[in-house]
Enzyme design. Sequence first.
Site, PDB file in Angstrom:
ATOM      1  N   LYS A   1      61.387  16.369  65.696  1.00  0.00           N
ATOM      2  CA  LYS A   1      61.095  16.094  64.290  1.00  0.00           C
ATOM      3  C   LYS A   1      61.461  17.268  63.396  1.00  0.00           C
ATOM      4  O   LYS A   1      61.982  17.077  62.291  1.00  0.00           O
ATOM      5  CB  LYS A   1      59.631  15.687  64.125  1.00  0.00           C
ATOM      6  CG  LYS A   1      59.422  14.252  64.632  1.00  0.00           C
ATOM      7  CD  LYS A   1      58.065  13.700  64.317  1.00  0.00           C
ATOM      8  CE  LYS A   1      57.040  14.302  65.260  1.00  0.00           C
ATOM      9  NZ  LYS A   1      55.764  13.565  65.231  1.00  0.00           N
TER      10      LYS A   1
ATOM     11  N   HIS B   1      54.525  24.380  61.864  1.00  0.00           N
ATOM     12  CA  HIS B   1      53.836  23.351  62.633  1.00  0.00           C
ATOM     13  C   HIS B   1      52.574  23.945  63.235  1.00  0.00           C
ATOM     14  O   HIS B   1      52.588  25.064  63.727  1.00  0.00           O
ATOM     15  CB  HIS B   1      54.713  22.799  63.757  1.00  0.00           C
ATOM     16  CG  HIS B   1      54.017  21.729  64.544  1.00  0.00           C
ATOM     17  ND1 HIS B   1      53.923  20.431  64.084  1.00  0.00           N
ATOM     18  CD2 HIS B   1      53.348  21.774  65.717  1.00  0.00           C
ATOM     19  CE1 HIS B   1      53.234  19.721  64.958  1.00  0.00           C
ATOM     20  NE2 HIS B   1      52.875  20.510  65.955  1.00  0.00           N
TER      21      HIS B   1
ATOM     22  N   ASP C   1      60.406   8.904  68.714  1.00  0.00           N
ATOM     23  CA  ASP C   1      59.164   9.639  68.953  1.00  0.00           C
ATOM     24  C   ASP C   1      57.949   8.803  68.573  1.00  0.00           C
ATOM     25  O   ASP C   1      56.919   8.862  69.239  1.00  0.00           O
ATOM     26  CB  ASP C   1      59.158  10.961  68.194  1.00  0.00           C
ATOM     27  CG  ASP C   1      57.886  11.750  68.504  1.00  0.00           C
ATOM     28  OD1 ASP C   1      57.707  12.093  69.689  1.00  0.00           O
ATOM     29  OD2 ASP C   1      57.087  11.979  67.589  1.00  0.00           O
TER      30      ASP C   1
END
Lengths: 437, 437
Positions: B188, B83, B162
């Site tokens: 996530k 990420h 989310d």
Amino acid sequence: MTDYVDIIRRKRDGEELAAADIEALIEGLMEGELPDYQAAAWLMAAFLEGLSLAETRVLTRAMIASGEVLDLSRLGRAVLDKHSTGGVGDKVTLVLAPLVASCGAVFGKMSGRGLAHTGGTIDKLESIPGFRTTMEAEEFIALLEETGICVAGQSPRLVPADDRLYALRDVTATVDSNPLTAASIMSKKIAAGADVVVLDVKVGRGAFFHSKGQALGVAHLMRSLGEEEGIEVLPVLTAMDQPLGHAVGNALEVLEAVATLRGEGPDDLVEVVTTLAAKLLVHAGLGWDYERAAREAGERLENGAALAAFRRWIAAQGGETAFIDDPSRLTPASLGKVEVRAPTAGWVSSIDALAVGRAVHALGAGRSRKGEPVDHAVGVVIAAKTGDEVAEEDLLATVYARTREQGEAAAAAVASSYTISGEEVTPPPVVLAYQLH
Amino acid sequence: MTDYVDIIRRKRDGEELAAADIEALIEGLMEGELPDYQAAAWLMAAFLEGLSLAETRVLTRAMIASGEVLDLSRLGRAVLDKHSTGGVGDKVTLVLAPLVASCGAVFGKMSGRGLAHTGGTIDKLESIPGFRTTMEAEEFIALLEETGICVAGQSPRLVPADDRLYALRDVTATVDSNPLTAASIMSKKIAAGADVVVLDVKVGRGAFFHSKGQALGVAHLMRSLGEEEGIEVLPVLTAMDQPLGHAVGNALEVLEAVATLRGEGPDDLVEVVTTLAAKLLVHAGLGWDYERAAREAGERLENGAALAAFRRWIAAQGGETAFIDDPSRLTPASLGKVEVRAPTAGWVSSIDALAVGRAVHALGAGRSRKGEPVDHAVGVVIAAKTGDEVAEEDLLATVYARTREQGEAAAAAVASSYTISGEEVTPPPVVLAYQLH
């Protein structure tokens, strides 16, 4: 297009917003361009980060600009008004309005309905058959000219932005903010055309403010907002640890107001009413100083002049006046009448006003949501107040409820609200602080 | 019935909420019982009053519970994921995914689309004709089994809470909150089944975080959230003062990724990619330590193995691969091609990544609202990076735009983003901090 996110972000970061920002928020709210979720985020940021005096002034003016403004100048006299931050057993307006009118002053007030554990003046007045509180501005002014008194429901044409904002504050835990509260109250007072506003700031466990410090904060803020608009705001801090007077509940409070106007009121209520009246009357153009104003007001409670003004007022707003001479016309609910008796001998050391207010609310005297009807006939009459000496089994209070079951539940709550001490207790003061001028 | 106002009030007053409170908020949000304005008030209170680690963990789990969770255990191997907090010219995933796969690891990522001035990996991949990013979970897993790589768009079935919460944060100035951000990202990652997540935390003027301190705060928080769920989170802080590499813009970045996989990448990009790859590979079950992992990764960029993995990956997700050997198949927009030249000789002392990102966004490479299409063919190629010596009129950058006018505007912005110094400038470090294990 207004960048609402940027405005919210700046308030979130503790910045002072510009006048144009606050005006844009209120315009956006009224024009449906500011979604509720953005208004809610701004409210919470304002709650936590605060508003400066300048921001609060701009907010007040922007809210006033969202609707109509009453022009009471054709009356040619100062219009007196009063606001209370809300208390249990607070029937002060019902006495104060005719009292100052009987002294030759003009008293005009637009009042809200009650929510939560404190009742609203409009709900109390509507206990009187026929009494009308909904009217157009013209009639409000005509009544002021005719009788020197009018107490009407809040007009939806005045400060509609506050209705929107308050509804949102109510469901987003942003009610207890001094600047938001001050702007809300003062915008309505200013729009309704008042010249002098006495502010009864309740302090104690049954009140919005639990300390004198908190109460003074909002009182000074409202005074500043008033000054800006040429309105005299006169704060008086009064105690709200125990209920004010004896009666709690709509019709019961109306009856206690009549007794007070007849010169038979409870000491604490009489003291609050005469203090507030004197504060207002000093600014009514009568040439009275505070001492004289207090004396003149006291006399009119005793000599029937205030009661006569009450009778004219009630009749002028369409109310039946028979109950004034025959209190049995406003019969309290008696099927669930329950007496609360002292479990032990001693002195009453406290009566939790919040608990009493909630018990009466639970009986149906108040509403939990806007628009709900209220029951005028239920309530509690306090027999023994703080400082009173009681013997075991003496009457502490009487509950008036629709059913025995409801009455018992309220009686239990009222019983729990009492603390009885083995030591002598001095009755507490009711007027806590005020300025003489 | 849940008393949302009470929950908001407690967070507003700085209290730590109970697990049941936070679960009730997320359930209410998903079931339409919590209105947006109450969610917004809670978000602002959470933003300003903060969330404890315990609250953040509960929020993360509650958001995961709002949707499906991928079970990747049938792969029998650790699934690596990455990420980035978002940077300008950040094409790291395009290189990293095939690189770690070429080493024998499995890389599976669900990625968002770009918003604001930083582009999204999915948008970049969609520059490749035919490349599919929308797929069901079964296909995601099948692709991981088949090629060891899959990068798909975020599935709406995973962590739908989310999506709702982020949409609201975006319009209520509550995005820049460490706990809300950490819960959003980690929910996530956990729901998508990752075992090891390398976290590229960008720091600098073109990044979400402007200081190492801020970046470390969220990095440690995400590491803690991962630990709780048995997921290894590996934070690496990298510089985002100037754009990463040379290319900024969707197709331009894909072409730079291919060049990098061919062993011809810019130094800063290669350093970030090999660092992230080595960090991941240590946890891939290959028995490699960091030194070996870094060496093996570097070799595969040079020997064509990573490029071969890229080719397999693109083909497996339906993309045409001809552009890999013939970059002219991804032609940048040339009608508005404008060169930016050095106004004076000297050393490039800074290139404002935020300004370059915004200029490219303005050309149409990014979107301002969810759902808007993006232009894959526009962008900027940086020729001179920070530390480079330039003569007057040397090429600083080339803008690729749809029209001459747009190109000129972007060129002016890119020119302003450069600072040229009379003194020699040392190229700044790109990897700022990481832990070896």
